[in-house]
Design a protein around this motif. Structure first.
Motif, short mmCIF file in Angstrom:
data_model
loop_
_atom_site.label_atom_id
_atom_site.label_comp_id
_atom_site.label_asym_id
_atom_site.label_seq_id
_atom_site.Cartn_x
_atom_site.Cartn_y
_atom_site.Cartn_z
N ALA A 128 31.51 -9.63 -38.61
CA ALA A 128 31.84 -10.68 -37.93
C ALA A 128 30.97 -10.81 -36.64
O ALA A 128 30.47 -11.69 -36.04
N TRP A 129 31.05 -9.64 -35.86
CA TRP A 129 30.66 -9.50 -34.49
C TRP A 129 29.02 -9.60 -34.62
O TRP A 129 28.20 -10.03 -33.99
N GLU B 261 35.29 -5.55 -41.53
CA GLU B 261 35.10 -7.07 -41.55
C GLU B 261 35.06 -7.58 -40.20
O GLU B 261 34.10 -8.63 -39.99
N ALA B 262 35.42 -6.89 -39.12
CA ALA B 262 35.35 -7.07 -37.81
C ALA B 262 33.98 -6.89 -37.25
O ALA B 262 33.09 -7.62 -36.64
N CYS C 123 36.00 -12.05 -33.51
CA CYS C 123 36.45 -10.92 -34.10
C CYS C 123 37.49 -10.38 -33.16
O CYS C 123 37.61 -10.41 -31.94
N ASP C 124 38.31 -9.18 -33.68
CA ASP C 124 39.05 -8.40 -33.08
C ASP C 124 38.42 -7.39 -32.49
O ASP C 124 38.01 -6.39 -33.03
#
Length: 520
Positions: A188-189, A184-185, A195-196
Protein backbone atom coordinates in the motif's frame (compact mmCIF):
# COMPACT_ATOMS: atom_id res chain seq x y z
CA UNK A 1 62.34 -22.92 -54.93
CA UNK A 2 58.74 -23.61 -55.93
CA UNK A 3 56.59 -20.72 -57.09
CA UNK A 4 55.06 -19.33 -53.86
CA UNK A 5 52.14 -17.65 -55.60
CA UNK A 6 51.05 -20.94 -57.12
CA UNK A 7 51.11 -22.75 -53.81
CA UNK A 8 49.40 -19.85 -52.03
CA UNK A 9 46.55 -20.13 -54.51
CA UNK A 10 46.32 -23.87 -53.93
CA UNK A 11 46.07 -23.32 -50.20
CA UNK A 12 43.32 -20.80 -50.78
CA UNK A 13 41.19 -23.37 -52.58
CA UNK A 14 41.32 -25.56 -49.46
CA UNK A 15 39.97 -22.86 -47.18
CA UNK A 16 36.30 -23.07 -46.16
CA UNK A 17 34.08 -20.91 -48.31
CA UNK A 18 32.59 -17.77 -46.82
CA UNK A 19 28.81 -17.77 -46.60
CA UNK A 20 27.82 -14.17 -45.84
CA UNK A 21 28.88 -10.56 -46.24
CA UNK A 22 29.60 -8.47 -43.16
CA UNK A 23 28.29 -4.96 -42.45
CA UNK A 24 30.97 -3.51 -44.76
CA UNK A 25 29.97 -5.86 -47.60
CA UNK A 26 33.12 -7.97 -47.34
CA UNK A 27 33.26 -11.80 -47.28
CA UNK A 28 32.78 -13.33 -43.83
CA UNK A 29 31.54 -16.38 -41.98
CA UNK A 30 28.13 -16.33 -40.32
CA UNK A 31 27.69 -17.75 -36.85
CA UNK A 32 25.14 -20.52 -36.57
CA UNK A 33 21.95 -19.71 -34.65
CA UNK A 34 23.22 -20.91 -31.27
CA UNK A 35 26.53 -19.08 -31.55
CA UNK A 36 24.84 -15.91 -32.79
CA UNK A 37 22.48 -15.98 -29.82
CA UNK A 38 25.44 -16.56 -27.50
CA UNK A 39 27.16 -13.52 -29.01
CA UNK A 40 24.05 -11.35 -28.73
CA UNK A 41 23.51 -12.57 -25.18
CA UNK A 42 26.77 -11.07 -23.96
CA UNK A 43 27.23 -8.07 -26.28
CA UNK A 44 23.73 -6.93 -27.27
CA UNK A 45 22.37 -3.83 -25.55
CA UNK A 46 19.48 -2.73 -27.84
CA UNK A 47 21.28 0.58 -28.39
CA UNK A 48 22.56 1.87 -31.72
CA UNK A 49 26.04 0.73 -32.67
CA UNK A 50 28.41 1.79 -35.45
CA UNK A 51 26.81 -0.59 -37.96
CA UNK A 52 23.34 -1.32 -36.53
CA UNK A 53 20.48 0.73 -35.16
CA UNK A 54 18.66 -0.28 -31.99
CA UNK A 55 15.58 -1.56 -33.85
CA UNK A 56 17.78 -3.64 -36.13
CA UNK A 57 19.42 -5.26 -33.10
CA UNK A 58 15.98 -6.00 -31.73
CA UNK A 59 14.92 -7.68 -34.97
CA UNK A 60 18.10 -9.78 -35.07
CA UNK A 61 17.66 -10.81 -31.46
CA UNK A 62 14.04 -11.86 -31.94
CA UNK A 63 14.83 -13.83 -35.08
CA UNK A 64 17.68 -15.77 -33.50
CA UNK A 65 15.68 -16.41 -30.30
CA UNK A 66 13.05 -18.04 -32.50
CA UNK A 67 15.72 -20.07 -34.32
CA UNK A 68 17.08 -22.02 -31.34
CA UNK A 69 15.46 -24.56 -29.06
CA UNK A 70 13.58 -23.24 -26.01
CA UNK A 71 16.04 -25.05 -23.77
CA UNK A 72 19.06 -23.31 -25.30
CA UNK A 73 17.22 -19.99 -25.17
CA UNK A 74 16.68 -20.41 -21.44
CA UNK A 75 20.27 -21.50 -20.90
CA UNK A 76 21.55 -18.48 -22.84
CA UNK A 77 19.37 -16.13 -20.78
CA UNK A 78 20.79 -17.51 -17.53
CA UNK A 79 24.36 -17.45 -18.89
CA UNK A 80 23.98 -13.85 -20.06
CA UNK A 81 22.84 -12.78 -16.61
CA UNK A 82 25.08 -14.87 -14.38
CA UNK A 83 28.30 -15.01 -16.41
CA UNK A 84 27.94 -12.07 -18.80
CA UNK A 85 26.39 -9.79 -16.12
CA UNK A 86 24.03 -8.37 -18.74
CA UNK A 87 20.64 -6.78 -18.06
CA UNK A 88 18.40 -6.04 -21.06
CA UNK A 89 19.32 -9.03 -23.23
CA UNK A 90 18.67 -11.78 -20.65
CA UNK A 91 15.35 -10.14 -19.75
CA UNK A 92 14.43 -10.06 -23.46
CA UNK A 93 15.32 -13.72 -23.95
CA UNK A 94 13.33 -14.63 -20.86
CA UNK A 95 10.33 -12.76 -22.26
CA UNK A 96 10.54 -14.68 -25.56
CA UNK A 97 10.90 -17.93 -23.61
CA UNK A 98 7.70 -17.19 -21.69
CA UNK A 99 5.78 -17.57 -24.95
CA UNK A 100 7.72 -20.55 -26.29
CA UNK A 101 7.88 -22.79 -23.19
CA UNK A 102 6.14 -21.68 -20.02
CA UNK A 103 7.61 -24.51 -17.90
CA UNK A 104 11.19 -23.70 -18.86
CA UNK A 105 10.42 -20.02 -18.38
CA UNK A 106 9.28 -20.64 -14.81
CA UNK A 107 12.48 -22.54 -14.02
CA UNK A 108 14.71 -19.84 -15.52
CA UNK A 109 12.83 -16.85 -14.12
CA UNK A 110 14.45 -16.68 -10.68
CA UNK A 111 17.97 -17.04 -12.07
CA UNK A 112 17.51 -14.17 -14.52
CA UNK A 113 15.27 -11.89 -12.46
CA UNK A 114 17.58 -11.65 -9.45
CA UNK A 115 16.81 -8.09 -8.35
CA UNK A 116 14.17 -5.39 -8.64
CA UNK A 117 15.74 -3.69 -11.63
CA UNK A 118 15.66 -6.93 -13.59
CA UNK A 119 12.01 -7.40 -12.58
CA UNK A 120 11.07 -3.96 -13.89
CA UNK A 121 13.09 -4.52 -17.09
CA UNK A 122 11.35 -7.83 -17.71
CA UNK A 123 7.90 -6.28 -17.23
CA UNK A 124 8.81 -3.35 -19.50
CA UNK A 125 9.89 -5.71 -22.29
CA UNK A 126 6.81 -7.88 -21.91
CA UNK A 127 4.50 -4.85 -22.10
CA UNK A 128 6.24 -3.51 -25.21
CA UNK A 129 4.76 -6.21 -27.44
CA UNK A 130 8.18 -6.78 -29.06
CA UNK A 131 8.39 -10.43 -27.99
CA UNK A 132 5.10 -11.63 -29.42
CA UNK A 133 2.68 -10.72 -26.64
CA UNK A 134 1.41 -7.42 -25.25
CA UNK A 135 0.39 -8.59 -21.79
CA UNK A 136 2.16 -10.60 -19.16
CA UNK A 137 0.02 -13.72 -19.44
CA UNK A 138 -0.89 -16.09 -16.63
CA UNK A 139 2.49 -17.74 -15.94
CA UNK A 140 4.62 -14.57 -16.16
CA UNK A 141 2.10 -12.71 -14.00
CA UNK A 142 2.26 -15.48 -11.40
CA UNK A 143 6.10 -15.38 -11.40
CA UNK A 144 6.10 -11.59 -10.90
CA UNK A 145 3.58 -11.93 -8.08
CA UNK A 146 5.75 -14.60 -6.49
CA UNK A 147 8.85 -12.41 -6.71
CA UNK A 148 7.04 -9.50 -5.08
CA UNK A 149 5.92 -11.65 -2.16
CA UNK A 150 9.18 -13.55 -1.68
CA UNK A 151 11.50 -10.56 -2.01
CA UNK A 152 12.96 -9.22 1.19
CA UNK A 153 11.93 -5.80 2.47
CA UNK A 154 15.32 -4.45 1.40
CA UNK A 155 14.94 -5.88 -2.12
CA UNK A 156 11.52 -4.28 -2.50
CA UNK A 157 12.78 -0.97 -1.20
CA UNK A 158 15.65 -0.94 -3.70
CA UNK A 159 13.26 -2.02 -6.46
CA UNK A 160 11.12 1.03 -5.74
CA UNK A 161 13.82 3.30 -7.19
CA UNK A 162 13.31 3.85 -10.91
CA UNK A 163 10.55 4.36 -13.45
CA UNK A 164 9.16 3.13 -16.78
CA UNK A 165 7.75 1.08 -15.20
CA UNK A 166 8.05 1.92 -11.53
CA UNK A 167 7.61 -0.77 -8.91
CA UNK A 168 4.26 0.83 -8.09
CA UNK A 169 3.23 0.32 -11.74
CA UNK A 170 4.21 -3.34 -11.52
CA UNK A 171 2.28 -3.88 -8.29
CA UNK A 172 -0.83 -2.24 -9.74
CA UNK A 173 -0.49 -4.35 -12.85
CA UNK A 174 -0.21 -7.82 -11.27
CA UNK A 175 -2.16 -7.26 -8.01
CA UNK A 176 -0.08 -9.54 -5.78
CA UNK A 177 -1.93 -11.11 -2.86
CA UNK A 178 0.05 -10.06 0.23
CA UNK A 179 1.46 -12.93 2.25
CA UNK A 180 0.72 -11.13 5.56
CA UNK A 181 -0.43 -7.82 7.06
CA UNK A 182 3.05 -6.35 7.00
CA UNK A 183 3.53 -6.99 3.30
CA UNK A 184 0.00 -5.67 2.65
CA UNK A 185 0.95 -2.40 4.37
CA UNK A 186 4.22 -2.25 2.44
CA UNK A 187 2.49 -2.74 -0.92
CA UNK A 188 0.00 0.00 0.00
CA UNK A 189 2.79 2.44 0.91
CA UNK A 190 4.68 1.65 -2.30
CA UNK A 191 1.68 2.54 -4.48
CA UNK A 192 0.83 5.63 -2.44
CA UNK A 193 -2.21 4.34 -0.56
CA UNK A 194 -2.96 4.89 3.15
CA UNK A 195 -1.54 2.22 5.44
CA UNK A 196 -0.71 1.46 9.07
CA UNK A 197 2.79 2.91 9.41
CA UNK A 198 3.49 0.68 12.40
CA UNK A 199 3.30 -2.37 10.09
CA UNK A 200 5.89 -1.01 7.64
CA UNK A 201 9.53 -2.20 7.68
CA UNK A 202 11.65 -0.33 10.20
CA UNK A 203 13.75 1.28 7.48
CA UNK A 204 10.62 2.75 5.88
CA UNK A 205 9.36 4.04 9.23
CA UNK A 206 12.77 5.64 9.81
CA UNK A 207 12.66 7.23 6.37
CA UNK A 208 9.19 8.70 6.94
CA UNK A 209 10.33 10.12 10.29
CA UNK A 210 13.58 11.51 8.86
CA UNK A 211 11.78 13.10 5.93
CA UNK A 212 9.48 14.93 8.31
CA UNK A 213 12.05 16.00 10.94
CA UNK A 214 15.51 15.76 9.28
CA UNK A 215 16.76 14.65 12.68
CA UNK A 216 18.63 11.57 13.80
CA UNK A 217 20.75 9.19 11.78
CA UNK A 218 20.14 8.48 8.12
CA UNK A 219 17.61 5.72 7.49
CA UNK A 220 18.82 2.52 5.84
CA UNK A 221 17.18 3.15 2.47
CA UNK A 222 18.51 3.49 -1.10
CA UNK A 223 20.48 6.73 -1.31
CA UNK A 224 18.36 7.93 -4.24
CA UNK A 225 15.47 8.32 -1.77
CA UNK A 226 17.60 10.74 0.26
CA UNK A 227 19.32 12.85 -2.36
CA UNK A 228 16.15 14.81 -3.14
CA UNK A 229 16.30 16.11 0.43
CA UNK A 230 18.58 18.88 1.64
CA UNK A 231 21.46 17.13 3.39
CA UNK A 232 24.51 18.50 5.17
CA UNK A 233 28.12 17.35 4.69
CA UNK A 234 27.97 14.89 7.58
CA UNK A 235 24.88 13.24 6.13
CA UNK A 236 26.49 12.99 2.71
CA UNK A 237 29.50 11.33 4.32
CA UNK A 238 27.19 8.80 5.94
CA UNK A 239 25.63 8.09 2.54
CA UNK A 240 29.07 7.58 0.99
CA UNK A 241 30.23 5.23 3.72
CA UNK A 242 27.08 3.14 3.90
CA UNK A 243 26.26 2.75 0.22
CA UNK A 244 26.88 -0.25 -2.00
CA UNK A 245 30.08 -0.64 -3.98
CA UNK A 246 28.56 0.33 -7.36
CA UNK A 247 26.81 3.32 -5.81
CA UNK A 248 30.16 4.49 -4.45
CA UNK A 249 31.89 4.05 -7.82
CA UNK A 250 29.16 5.89 -9.71
CA UNK A 251 28.88 8.87 -7.36
CA UNK A 252 32.48 9.88 -6.69
CA UNK A 253 32.00 13.25 -8.41
CA UNK A 254 28.81 13.80 -6.41
CA UNK A 255 30.84 13.23 -3.25
CA UNK A 256 33.36 15.82 -4.46
CA UNK A 257 30.59 18.39 -4.92
CA UNK A 258 29.16 17.78 -1.45
CA UNK A 259 32.44 17.95 0.43
CA UNK A 260 32.67 14.30 1.38
CA UNK A 261 36.40 14.14 0.65
CA UNK A 262 37.19 17.06 2.96
CA UNK A 263 37.35 14.46 5.75
CA UNK A 264 40.63 12.53 5.47
CA UNK A 265 39.34 9.55 7.43
CA UNK A 266 36.23 9.23 5.26
CA UNK A 267 38.34 9.57 2.11
CA UNK A 268 40.65 6.77 3.23
CA UNK A 269 37.66 4.56 4.11
CA UNK A 270 36.12 5.08 0.66
CA UNK A 271 39.45 4.32 -1.03
CA UNK A 272 39.81 1.12 0.99
CA UNK A 273 36.31 0.05 0.02
CA UNK A 274 36.92 0.75 -3.67
CA UNK A 275 39.97 -1.54 -3.69
CA UNK A 276 38.45 -4.25 -1.49
CA UNK A 277 38.85 -7.59 -3.29
CA UNK A 278 35.69 -9.25 -2.02
CA UNK A 279 33.55 -6.16 -2.58
CA UNK A 280 34.75 -5.94 -6.21
CA UNK A 281 34.04 -9.59 -6.91
CA UNK A 282 30.64 -9.43 -5.25
CA UNK A 283 29.74 -6.35 -7.31
CA UNK A 284 30.44 -8.26 -10.56
CA UNK A 285 32.02 -5.14 -11.97
CA UNK A 286 33.01 -4.85 -15.62
CA UNK A 287 36.61 -3.64 -16.03
CA UNK A 288 35.29 -1.03 -18.48
CA UNK A 289 33.04 0.39 -15.75
CA UNK A 290 36.15 1.15 -13.73
CA UNK A 291 37.73 2.78 -16.76
CA UNK A 292 34.58 4.89 -17.08
CA UNK A 293 34.93 5.98 -13.45
CA UNK A 294 38.59 6.87 -13.98
CA UNK A 295 37.85 8.80 -17.16
CA UNK A 296 35.04 10.80 -15.59
CA UNK A 297 36.67 11.38 -12.19
CA UNK A 298 36.65 15.05 -11.20
CA UNK A 299 40.09 16.66 -11.10
CA UNK A 300 39.30 17.82 -7.56
CA UNK A 301 39.01 14.22 -6.32
CA UNK A 302 41.86 13.19 -3.99
CA UNK A 303 44.77 11.26 -5.52
CA UNK A 304 44.12 8.35 -3.18
CA UNK A 305 40.69 7.85 -4.82
CA UNK A 306 42.20 7.75 -8.30
CA UNK A 307 44.84 5.28 -7.11
CA UNK A 308 42.13 3.13 -5.52
CA UNK A 309 40.31 2.92 -8.87
CA UNK A 310 43.56 1.81 -10.53
CA UNK A 311 43.94 -0.86 -7.83
CA UNK A 312 40.34 -1.93 -8.39
CA UNK A 313 41.05 -2.31 -12.10
CA UNK A 314 43.98 -4.61 -11.37
CA UNK A 315 41.74 -6.74 -9.14
CA UNK A 316 38.91 -6.81 -11.68
CA UNK A 317 41.18 -8.44 -14.29
CA UNK A 318 43.05 -10.67 -11.86
CA UNK A 319 41.76 -13.83 -13.56
CA UNK A 320 43.70 -13.05 -16.74
CA UNK A 321 45.67 -16.21 -17.53
CA UNK A 322 49.43 -16.61 -17.54
CA UNK A 323 49.96 -18.39 -20.84
CA UNK A 324 52.49 -21.20 -21.08
CA UNK A 325 54.09 -20.16 -24.35
CA UNK A 326 54.37 -17.13 -26.61
CA UNK A 327 51.45 -14.75 -26.99
CA UNK A 328 50.42 -12.04 -29.44
CA UNK A 329 47.51 -9.72 -28.66
CA UNK A 330 45.91 -7.82 -31.54
CA UNK A 331 43.47 -5.04 -30.57
CA UNK A 332 41.38 -3.45 -33.31
CA UNK A 333 41.85 0.34 -33.15
CA UNK A 334 39.92 1.19 -36.33
CA UNK A 335 37.27 3.86 -36.66
CA UNK A 336 34.29 1.57 -36.06
CA UNK A 337 35.77 0.65 -32.67
CA UNK A 338 35.29 4.23 -31.50
CA UNK A 339 31.56 3.67 -30.92
CA UNK A 340 30.34 3.28 -27.31
CA UNK A 341 30.68 -0.30 -26.09
CA UNK A 342 27.04 -0.39 -24.98
CA UNK A 343 25.81 1.57 -28.00
CA UNK A 344 24.36 5.04 -28.49
CA UNK A 345 21.38 5.91 -26.33
CA UNK A 346 20.28 9.48 -25.91
CA UNK A 347 21.02 10.72 -22.40
CA UNK A 348 22.90 7.65 -21.21
CA UNK A 349 25.61 6.82 -23.74
CA UNK A 350 28.65 5.22 -22.15
CA UNK A 351 31.89 7.19 -22.34
CA UNK A 352 33.73 3.87 -22.80
CA UNK A 353 34.20 2.79 -26.40
CA UNK A 354 34.79 -0.59 -28.01
CA UNK A 355 38.42 0.41 -28.55
CA UNK A 356 38.76 1.06 -24.82
CA UNK A 357 37.60 -2.48 -24.09
CA UNK A 358 40.04 -3.86 -26.66
CA UNK A 359 42.75 -1.84 -24.98
CA UNK A 360 41.76 -3.17 -21.57
CA UNK A 361 41.93 -6.79 -22.71
CA UNK A 362 45.32 -6.15 -24.26
CA UNK A 363 46.74 -4.27 -21.29
CA UNK A 364 45.50 -6.93 -18.88
CA UNK A 365 47.14 -9.70 -20.92
CA UNK A 366 50.37 -7.69 -21.08
CA UNK A 367 50.36 -7.20 -17.32
CA UNK A 368 50.16 -10.95 -16.69
CA UNK A 369 52.26 -11.95 -19.72
CA UNK A 370 54.95 -9.25 -19.97
CA UNK A 371 56.69 -10.90 -22.93
CA UNK A 372 53.61 -10.92 -25.14
CA UNK A 373 53.69 -9.01 -28.42
CA UNK A 374 51.09 -6.28 -28.92
CA UNK A 375 49.95 -5.56 -32.48
CA UNK A 376 47.24 -2.89 -32.63
CA UNK A 377 45.74 -2.67 -36.09
CA UNK A 378 43.48 -0.68 -38.40
CA UNK A 379 44.51 -0.49 -42.11
CA UNK A 380 47.83 -1.89 -40.95
CA UNK A 381 49.60 -2.59 -37.68
CA UNK A 382 50.28 0.55 -35.65
CA UNK A 383 53.31 1.11 -33.45
CA UNK A 384 52.83 1.78 -29.74
CA UNK A 385 55.16 1.54 -26.78
CA UNK A 386 53.70 -0.12 -23.71
CA UNK A 387 55.31 -1.01 -20.40
CA UNK A 388 54.07 -4.20 -18.75
CA UNK A 389 54.56 -2.69 -15.29
CA UNK A 390 52.30 0.30 -16.00
CA UNK A 391 48.74 0.07 -14.74
CA UNK A 392 46.18 -1.70 -16.89
CA UNK A 393 44.17 1.51 -17.24
CA UNK A 394 47.20 3.55 -18.37
CA UNK A 395 48.21 1.08 -21.06
CA UNK A 396 44.62 0.74 -22.22
CA UNK A 397 44.41 4.51 -22.59
CA UNK A 398 47.57 4.58 -24.73
CA UNK A 399 46.20 1.89 -27.03
CA UNK A 400 42.86 3.62 -27.42
CA UNK A 401 44.56 6.89 -28.40
CA UNK A 402 45.92 5.55 -31.70
CA UNK A 403 44.23 4.45 -34.88
CA UNK A 404 40.91 5.41 -36.42
CA UNK A 405 41.15 4.06 -39.98
CA UNK A 406 39.50 1.11 -41.72
CA UNK A 407 39.41 -2.45 -40.37
CA UNK A 408 41.93 -5.06 -41.53
CA UNK A 409 41.74 -8.12 -39.26
CA UNK A 410 44.41 -9.94 -41.23
CA UNK A 411 47.01 -7.18 -40.75
CA UNK A 412 48.53 -8.42 -37.46
CA UNK A 413 48.72 -11.99 -38.76
CA UNK A 414 50.40 -10.77 -41.95
CA UNK A 415 52.91 -8.82 -39.82
CA UNK A 416 53.69 -11.92 -37.77
CA UNK A 417 54.22 -13.86 -40.99
CA UNK A 418 56.48 -11.21 -42.49
CA UNK A 419 58.54 -11.24 -39.30
CA UNK A 420 58.72 -15.02 -39.26
CA UNK A 421 56.92 -15.30 -35.91
CA UNK A 422 54.34 -17.89 -34.91
CA UNK A 423 53.14 -17.43 -31.32
CA UNK A 424 51.40 -20.24 -29.47
CA UNK A 425 48.36 -18.05 -28.79
CA UNK A 426 46.96 -15.14 -30.81
CA UNK A 427 44.20 -13.00 -29.31
CA UNK A 428 42.31 -10.82 -31.79
CA UNK A 429 39.93 -8.30 -30.19
CA UNK A 430 37.63 -6.68 -32.73
CA UNK A 431 34.11 -6.01 -33.99
CA UNK A 432 35.09 -8.37 -36.86
CA UNK A 433 33.92 -6.06 -39.64
CA UNK A 434 37.09 -6.39 -41.71
CA UNK A 435 37.01 -4.93 -45.23
CA UNK A 436 40.39 -3.41 -46.12
CA UNK A 437 41.74 -6.87 -46.98
CA UNK A 438 38.62 -7.99 -48.88
CA UNK A 439 40.36 -7.40 -52.22
CA UNK A 440 42.76 -10.22 -51.41
CA UNK A 441 39.92 -12.76 -51.11
CA UNK A 442 37.57 -13.88 -53.82
CA UNK A 443 33.92 -14.18 -52.86
CA UNK A 444 33.22 -17.60 -51.32
CA UNK A 445 36.94 -18.37 -51.19
CA UNK A 446 37.85 -17.90 -47.54
CA UNK A 447 39.04 -14.69 -45.91
CA UNK A 448 42.45 -13.11 -45.82
CA UNK A 449 42.48 -13.52 -42.04
CA UNK A 450 42.08 -17.27 -42.38
CA UNK A 451 44.60 -17.36 -45.21
CA UNK A 452 47.24 -15.60 -43.10
CA UNK A 453 46.44 -17.87 -40.16
CA UNK A 454 47.13 -20.93 -42.33
CA UNK A 455 50.53 -19.51 -43.27
CA UNK A 456 51.35 -18.95 -39.59
CA UNK A 457 50.24 -22.48 -38.74
CA UNK A 458 52.85 -23.90 -41.09
CA UNK A 459 55.52 -22.60 -38.71
CA UNK A 460 53.68 -23.56 -35.52
CA UNK A 461 51.08 -26.32 -36.00
CA UNK A 462 50.12 -26.10 -32.30
CA UNK A 463 49.20 -22.40 -32.49
CA UNK A 464 45.71 -21.36 -31.40
CA UNK A 465 43.72 -18.21 -32.07
CA UNK A 466 40.94 -16.66 -29.97
CA UNK A 467 38.78 -14.02 -31.66
CA UNK A 468 37.09 -11.90 -28.98
CA UNK A 469 34.03 -10.27 -30.53
CA UNK A 470 32.73 -7.23 -28.65
CA UNK A 471 29.92 -6.18 -31.01
CA UNK A 472 26.65 -7.97 -31.87
CA UNK A 473 27.03 -8.14 -35.66
CA UNK A 474 26.94 -11.91 -36.11
CA UNK A 475 29.91 -12.59 -38.43
CA UNK A 476 33.55 -13.54 -38.06
CA UNK A 477 36.65 -13.53 -40.23
CA UNK A 478 37.86 -16.89 -38.87
CA UNK A 479 35.48 -19.82 -38.72
CA UNK A 480 35.48 -22.05 -35.62
CA UNK A 481 37.58 -25.17 -35.74
CA UNK A 482 39.89 -27.03 -33.36
CA UNK A 483 42.49 -24.23 -33.33
CA UNK A 484 40.17 -21.19 -33.60
CA UNK A 485 37.71 -20.01 -30.97
CA UNK A 486 35.19 -17.18 -31.40
CA UNK A 487 33.94 -15.83 -28.08
CA UNK A 488 31.86 -12.74 -27.39
CA UNK A 489 31.52 -10.32 -24.53
CA UNK A 490 33.26 -7.65 -22.48
CA UNK A 491 33.08 -9.13 -18.99
CA UNK A 492 36.09 -10.68 -17.28
CA UNK A 493 34.47 -14.10 -17.78
CA UNK A 494 36.05 -14.07 -21.25
CA UNK A 495 39.43 -14.64 -19.61
CA UNK A 496 38.21 -17.93 -18.12
CA UNK A 497 37.28 -19.14 -21.59
CA UNK A 498 40.65 -18.04 -23.01
CA UNK A 499 42.46 -19.93 -20.26
CA UNK A 500 40.60 -23.17 -20.92
CA UNK A 501 41.08 -22.96 -24.69
CA UNK A 502 44.76 -22.00 -24.49
CA UNK A 503 45.42 -24.95 -22.19
CA UNK A 504 43.67 -27.35 -24.55
CA UNK A 505 40.87 -28.02 -22.07
CA UNK A 506 38.02 -27.08 -24.39
CA UNK A 507 37.15 -27.43 -28.04
CA UNK A 508 36.42 -24.57 -30.42
CA UNK A 509 32.66 -24.94 -29.96
CA UNK A 510 32.88 -25.21 -26.19
CA UNK A 511 31.81 -21.62 -25.55
CA UNK A 512 28.41 -22.64 -26.86
CA UNK A 513 28.92 -25.89 -24.95
CA UNK A 514 29.37 -23.93 -21.74
CA UNK A 515 25.96 -22.38 -22.28
CA UNK A 516 24.46 -25.77 -23.04
CA UNK A 517 25.83 -26.95 -19.70
CA UNK A 518 23.77 -24.38 -17.77
CA UNK A 519 21.14 -26.10 -15.65
CA UNK A 520 17.68 -24.54 -15.44
Amino acid sequence: MANKSVFAAAMGRLLPRTDVRNREGAPAFAYDARHKLAQLAVTGTFNAGFYAQAQEQLGDAFEVCEGVSPEFLGQAAVYARKSGHMKDMPAFMLAVLSRRDSALFARAFGRVVDNGRMLRTFVQIMRSGQTGRKSLGARPKAMVQRWLNEASDAQLLHASVGNDPSLADVIKMVHPKPKDKNREAFFAWLIGKPCDIALLPQAVQDFIRFKETRKGGLPDVPFQMLTALELNKHQWRDIALNGGWHMMRMNLNTFVRHGVFEDVGVTRAIADRLRDVEAIRKARVFPYQLMSALTALDGEAPTIIREALHDAMEIAVSNVPVIDGSVAVCPDVSGSMCSPVTGFRRGSTSVVRCVDVAGLVTAAMLRRNPDCQVLPFEHDVRSVRLEARDTVASNAERLASIGGGGTNCSAPLARLNRDGKAPDLVLLVSDNQSWIDAGNSRWNDGTETLRQWEILKRRNPKARMVCIDIAPYGTTQAQEREDILNVGGFSDNVFDVITAFANGNMSADHWVGQIEGVEI
